[in-house]
Design an enzyme around this catalytic site. Structure first.
Site: not given
Length: 505
Positions: A290, A182, A392
């Site tokens: 990340c 996906k 973040e």
């Protein structure tokens, strides 16, 4: 018609299910846009649970045939895939830049890492081997063999449209599993190209499947009884949901979450190389990765040595459409992301940070009015407990925190609830030894801004950056995508005088 034919702005993407490009049963769609220009590139379907179910059934049906293929033959298919991806390398890179925004240089590097994952998976005849020990007791032998887990699925993010899906797919199928992907609905185009090349391999129908979609498909993957293992990359809060819900459904799961990566600069750091490392880490891919280093911790006099050249080099970076070779920093993924990042900069300033490079309104000529641009930004003298240091931001925003000693710097790093990666810039082996021993993060860089490991090593986040036991790629991938079976055996005859019983005709 191929999924990548008819390159009109309004084309509707297909899913890939059971070896064929298949229209979604859903009429609900989203526009896929170029973040540099706001141009609509295509429409992606928000597929239904019925679409997912069809993909899972195809994967389940293909499992016996694919598992029966030898590891050598599976590896040879991956060698062929590697060659096909190399031939499409520039197409893949330009697709990444067009739909995600990162510079073409960054995109080419990403595609190279994508191909590296396939190369690592080609070693499966060696890496999937078990262990044998003769005579664990008199005339009794023991062995451990590896077998595929079953139907595996991956839910992947927008920031690496080419590479991150391939943290999982080649390793999964190399181990004899079948696979459902996906992709992010924001960046579905690159995997359409990848699946064109997968389709050309002539794999048994259903070995690899692609289902475009949003929340309904994600939740279906977590709950579907026909899926045995789930891989996820995304934000930390969603990773926790993915992990808990998948595990509750009895699935094997690895969930890679967010990060807040620190780069510690010691007084003896080589300044010019340190500046290069910091800029590449903080502002590469517009900070949307990340492993981006988004906090610099200067130790003692390192601050005075580092800041002037860092500011000067940052101010020289060009902001623009990533497809242009001269661009240093492309747009972020969307205008909504742009506005959110600007709000973070405002908040960092309100909390006492001093903006020394302000990218909230980049003034470069030729930027599209509808482009999602945020320029490289540096905030100095930020308190270590400020929200912009702890959370973040996922944009080209670098905060600088001061520390008096290496002890203080390690304490600042370890206070973070994240533990993805961290770097130290120094020429002191003793400082490196202490740092790598004490810091609470899974990936460490020494004079390297982005400490992301190569494909043969695991991507090893800690704390809120990872939920699960086995990480992405490297030897962990083989462990994740196989189940171990231990066989203990004894035979009572001598092996003589029994004709063909002991010899295969």
């Amino acid at each position: 018609m191929s999924a990548t034919d008819s390159p009109t702005a309004t084309r509707l993407l297909d899913n890939y299910i059971g070896g064929a490009w298949t229209p979604s049963t859903s009429s609900e769609t989203l526009d896929v846009t170029n973040p540099a220009t706001g141009e609509t590139l295509a429409r992606v379907p928000l597929s239904s649970s019925a679409d997912l179910d069809a993909a899972v059934k195809a994967a389940r049906a293909a499992l016996p045939e694919w598992r029966a293929v030898s590891t050598i033959a599976r590896a040879r298919k991956l060698f062929e895939l590697r060659e096909r991806l190399v031939a499409r390398q520039e197409d893949l890179a330009r697709s990444v830049t067009t739909e995600m925004g990162k510079t073409i240089a960054d995109a080419r590097a990403e595609v190279a890492r994508m191909i590296e994952m396939v190369e690592a998976a080609c070693a499966i005849p060696t890496t999937m081997q078990g262990r044998v020990l003769e005579d664990v007791s008199r005339n009794i032998d023991a062995e451990t063999i590896r077998q595929p887990v079953g139907v595996c699925a991956a839910i992947v993010p927008f920031n690496f449209p080419a590479m991150v899906p391939f943290w999982f797919l080649p390793f999964a199928i190399a181990c004899g599993n079948t696979f459902v992907l996906k992709p992010s609905e924001q960046v579905p185009l690159t995997q359409q190209i990848a699946f064109q090349e997968l389709d050309a391999l002539g794999l048994p129908a259903g070995v690899v499947n692609l289902v475009n979609g949003g929340r309904e498909v994600v939740e279906g993957i977590l709950d579907h009884p026909g899926i045995d293992a789930v891989s996820f990359v995304g934000s930390a809060p969603v990773a926790k949901i993915i992990y808990e819900r998948s595990a509750k459904a009895g699935k094997r799961v690895q969930a890679l979450g967010g990060a807040k990566n620190h780069m510690v600069v010691m007084p003896d750091a080589v300044v010019d190389q340190t500046v290069n490392g910091i800029i590449g880490s903080a502002f590469g891919a517009a900070g949307q990765r990340c492993m981006a280093g988004s906090v610099v911790v200067t130790v003692g006099e390192a601050h005075e040595r580092l800041l002037p050249p860092l500011v000067a080099a940052t101010e020289e970076l060009s902001v623009g459409d990533g497809i242009q070779e001269a661009t240093d920093v492309g747009p972020v993924i969307s205008c909504a992301a742009r506005d959110r990042i600007r709000e973070w900069i405002d908040r960092g300033e309100a909390d006492g940070g001093k903006i020394v490079v302000d990218g909230r309104s980049p003034g470069a000529e030729g930027l599209a009015a509808d482009g999602a641009y945020v320029g490289p930004t540096i905030l100095d003298d930020v308190a270590p407990d400020s929200a912009i240091v702890q959370e973040e931001v996922f944009g080209p925003v670098l905060t600088i925190v001061r520390a008096d000693s290496l002890d203080d710097a390690i304490a600042i790093v370890n206070k973070s609830r994240f533990g993805n990666g961290t770097s130290i810039f120094t020429e002191s082996g003793a400082a490196v030894r202490r740092y790598r021993h004490e810091v609470q993060a899974g990936m460490i860089g020494v004079n390297i801004g982005v400490a992301a490991p190569v494909a043969f090593f695991p991507f090893s986040g800690w704390k809120d950056s990872f939920l699960g036991d086995l990480h992405a790629h490297g030897p962990d991938a083989v462990d994740f995508y196989t189940r171990k079976k231990t066989v203990t055996s004894r035979y009572f005859s001598s092996g003589q005088g029994h004709g063909s019983y002991f010899v295969e005709n």
